[in-house]
Write a protein that holds these residues in place. Sequence first.
Motif, PDB file in Angstrom:
ATOM      1  N   SER A  78       1.344  -8.042   1.174  1.00 49.39           N
ATOM      2  CA  SER A  78       1.679  -9.439   0.951  1.00 49.39           C
ATOM      3  C   SER A  78       2.136 -10.049   2.268  1.00 49.39           C
ATOM      4  O   SER A  78       2.688  -9.349   3.123  1.00 49.39           O
ATOM      5  CB  SER A  78       2.796  -9.578  -0.086  1.00 49.39           C
ATOM      6  N   TYR A 133      -2.471 -12.256   0.129  1.00 45.16           N
ATOM      7  CA  TYR A 133      -2.459 -10.849  -0.258  1.00 45.16           C
ATOM      8  C   TYR A 133      -3.682 -10.129   0.297  1.00 45.16           C
ATOM      9  O   TYR A 133      -4.735 -10.742   0.534  1.00 45.16           O
ATOM     10  CB  TYR A 133      -2.474 -10.719  -1.779  1.00 45.16           C
ATOM     11  N   ARG A 139      -1.176  -2.797  -1.785  1.00 46.16           N
ATOM     12  CA  ARG A 139      -1.304  -4.248  -1.765  1.00 46.16           C
ATOM     13  C   ARG A 139      -0.343  -4.817  -0.739  1.00 46.16           C
ATOM     14  O   ARG A 139       0.881  -4.671  -0.879  1.00 46.16           O
ATOM     15  CB  ARG A 139      -1.004  -4.848  -3.134  1.00 46.16           C
TER      16      ARG A 139
END
Length: 124
Positions: free
Chosen positions: A21, A80, A19
């Motif tokens: 960011s 994100y 993930r």
Amino acid sequence: QVQLVESGGGLVQAGGSLRLSCAASGRAFRLYALGWFRQAPGKEREFVASVTGGGVGTSYADSVKGRFTISRDNAENTVYLQMNSLKPEDTAVYYCAARNNYYTSRRTDEYAWWGQGIQVTVSS
């Protein structure tokens, strides 16, 4: 002026997840479309995904559709990129970008502000 800082990259095995960011500074964050792009060694920078200022409208490159999800939190000034089922061909430096327009674009030259980029490496 918008400053963007990416985080969350790294090394992952094929089939895994990461993930990314991107934290943004500056006012009127919700007025800007945001995008993720990537650049592999020896290749041009390419579009990955984008999201409108309000976060409802999204667009994806065919190569990542169904595997990646872009989202944003306007209260936290953050966007994100959830990446699942990663493949070795996803290996690249990933860039977050902001467009001075509410609506998205797939063109790199339509994004005014860019992060420094973060490496994502997927091993086979």
